[in-house]
Design a protein around this motif. Sequence first.
Motif, mmCIF file in Angstrom:
data_model
loop_
_atom_site.group_PDB
_atom_site.id
_atom_site.type_symbol
_atom_site.label_atom_id
_atom_site.label_comp_id
_atom_site.label_asym_id
_atom_site.label_seq_id
_atom_site.Cartn_x
_atom_site.Cartn_y
_atom_site.Cartn_z
ATOM 1 N N LEU A 53 -0.875 17.398 -0.326
ATOM 2 C CA LEU A 53 -1.161 15.977 -0.501
ATOM 3 C C LEU A 53 0.097 15.191 -0.858
ATOM 4 C CD1 LEU A 53 -4.563 16.299 -2.349
ATOM 5 C CD2 LEU A 53 -4.185 15.219 -0.115
ATOM 6 N N SER A 54 0.959 15.773 -1.680
ATOM 7 C CA SER A 54 2.187 15.097 -2.061
ATOM 8 C C SER A 54 3.068 14.835 -0.839
ATOM 9 C CB SER A 54 2.944 15.925 -3.102
ATOM 10 O OG SER A 54 4.070 15.232 -3.556
ATOM 11 N N PHE A 55 3.253 15.845 -0.018
ATOM 12 C CA PHE A 55 4.085 15.674 1.179
ATOM 13 C C PHE A 55 3.427 14.725 2.182
ATOM 14 C CE2 PHE A 55 6.341 19.576 -0.157
ATOM 15 C CZ PHE A 55 7.638 19.087 -0.083
ATOM 16 N N TYR A 56 2.135 14.793 2.331
ATOM 17 C CA TYR A 56 1.437 13.883 3.234
ATOM 18 C C TYR A 56 1.626 12.433 2.789
ATOM 19 C CZ TYR A 56 -2.295 11.381 5.595
ATOM 20 O OH TYR A 56 -2.993 10.451 6.334
ATOM 21 N N LEU A 57 1.445 12.196 1.490
ATOM 22 C CA LEU A 57 1.549 10.829 0.985
ATOM 23 C C LEU A 57 2.971 10.294 1.006
ATOM 24 C CD1 LEU A 57 -1.033 11.117 -1.903
ATOM 25 C CD2 LEU A 57 -1.248 9.696 0.146
ATOM 26 N N TRP A 95 10.038 9.451 -5.597
ATOM 27 C CA TRP A 95 9.152 10.621 -5.613
ATOM 28 C C TRP A 95 9.672 11.692 -6.572
ATOM 29 C CZ3 TRP A 95 9.941 15.524 -2.932
ATOM 30 C CH2 TRP A 95 8.788 16.309 -2.826
ATOM 31 N N THR A 96 10.950 12.024 -6.441
ATOM 32 C CA THR A 96 11.499 13.063 -7.311
ATOM 33 C C THR A 96 11.614 12.572 -8.757
ATOM 34 O OG1 THR A 96 13.762 12.446 -6.733
ATOM 35 C CG2 THR A 96 12.767 14.268 -5.510
ATOM 36 N N MET A 145 0.818 -1.204 0.000
ATOM 37 C CA MET A 145 0.000 0.000 0.000
ATOM 38 C C MET A 145 0.858 1.263 0.000
ATOM 39 S SD MET A 145 -3.084 0.867 -0.093
ATOM 40 C CE MET A 145 -4.174 2.178 0.205
ATOM 41 N N ASN A 146 2.011 1.188 0.687
ATOM 42 C CA ASN A 146 2.859 2.381 0.761
ATOM 43 C C ASN A 146 3.473 2.736 -0.585
ATOM 44 O OD1 ASN A 146 2.452 3.126 3.467
ATOM 45 N ND2 ASN A 146 3.709 1.406 4.109
ATOM 46 N N TRP A 147 3.695 1.744 -1.443
ATOM 47 C CA TRP A 147 4.169 2.048 -2.791
ATOM 48 C C TRP A 147 3.098 2.786 -3.580
ATOM 49 C CZ3 TRP A 147 8.882 2.262 -4.692
ATOM 50 C CH2 TRP A 147 9.901 1.621 -3.989
ATOM 51 N N ILE A 148 1.848 2.457 -3.343
ATOM 52 C CA ILE A 148 0.756 3.184 -4.003
ATOM 53 C C ILE A 148 0.726 4.626 -3.516
ATOM 54 C CG2 ILE A 148 -1.764 3.330 -4.234
ATOM 55 C CD1 ILE A 148 -1.744 0.213 -4.136
ATOM 56 N N PHE A 149 0.893 4.811 -2.195
ATOM 57 C CA PHE A 149 0.974 6.177 -1.655
ATOM 58 C C PHE A 149 2.105 6.949 -2.322
ATOM 59 C CE2 PHE A 149 -0.794 4.732 2.719
ATOM 60 C CZ PHE A 149 -2.092 4.912 2.284
ATOM 61 N N LEU A 150 3.238 6.285 -2.507
ATOM 62 C CA LEU A 150 4.401 6.945 -3.089
ATOM 63 C C LEU A 150 4.158 7.330 -4.548
ATOM 64 C CD1 LEU A 150 7.274 7.919 -2.712
ATOM 65 C CD2 LEU A 150 8.056 5.596 -3.219
ATOM 66 N N ILE A 170 1.248 7.913 -5.973
ATOM 67 C CA ILE A 170 0.272 9.011 -5.986
ATOM 68 C C ILE A 170 0.943 10.312 -5.543
ATOM 69 C CG2 ILE A 170 -1.895 9.864 -5.003
ATOM 70 C CD1 ILE A 170 -2.770 6.880 -4.820
ATOM 71 N N ALA A 171 1.862 10.225 -4.569
ATOM 72 C CA ALA A 171 2.613 11.414 -4.140
ATOM 73 C C ALA A 171 3.407 11.992 -5.306
ATOM 74 C CB ALA A 171 3.545 11.063 -2.983
ATOM 75 N N GLY A 172 4.000 11.126 -6.122
ATOM 76 C CA GLY A 172 4.733 11.583 -7.303
ATOM 77 C C GLY A 172 3.826 12.275 -8.305
ATOM 78 N N LEU A 173 2.614 11.752 -8.459
ATOM 79 C CA LEU A 173 1.650 12.392 -9.364
ATOM 80 C C LEU A 173 1.234 13.763 -8.838
ATOM 81 C CD1 LEU A 173 -0.572 9.306 -10.272
ATOM 82 C CD2 LEU A 173 1.224 10.376 -11.668
ATOM 83 N N PHE A 174 1.050 13.866 -7.531
ATOM 84 C CA PHE A 174 0.727 15.178 -6.958
ATOM 85 C C PHE A 174 1.912 16.137 -7.069
ATOM 86 C CE2 PHE A 174 -2.970 13.232 -4.744
ATOM 87 C CZ PHE A 174 -3.916 14.152 -5.147
ATOM 88 N N GLU A 175 3.140 15.597 -7.119
ATOM 89 C CA GLU A 175 4.289 16.476 -7.359
ATOM 90 C C GLU A 175 4.193 17.094 -8.751
ATOM 91 O OE1 GLU A 175 9.138 16.672 -7.322
ATOM 92 O OE2 GLU A 175 8.184 14.711 -7.104
#
Length: 104
Positions: free
Chosen positions: A41-45, A62-63, A1-6, A8-13
């Motif tokens: 949202l990016s930083f939260y995720l 992420w980057t 699940m944490n890879w999914i968060f990551l 999505i965080a990249g997409l919000f970046e």
Amino acid sequence: MNWIFLIIAGLFEVGFTTSMKMSNNFTNHKWTAAFIACISLSFYLINMATRTIPLGTAYAVWTGLGAAGTVIVGAYFFNEPLSMARLFFIATLVGSVIGLKVVS
């Protein structure tokens, strides 16, 4: 699940870099609000993702996703040049992100 968060965080970046450009130095309030929402949202995720993913790996992924996505958005929406060299290095970046996932 944490890879999914990551991911999505990249997409919000990509969302916050695009919103930053569209905000016209934060004078366009709609795009400024989108920037604040996306960066929050990016930083939260990414924070959620680093519960189990090593910090260095999470940050690199992420980057990498953000950089590759932002280059694609820049080329598609802002007519920024997309040379073969840029495509090669984006592919290298994406390959590195996949490699980090595989070895983590």
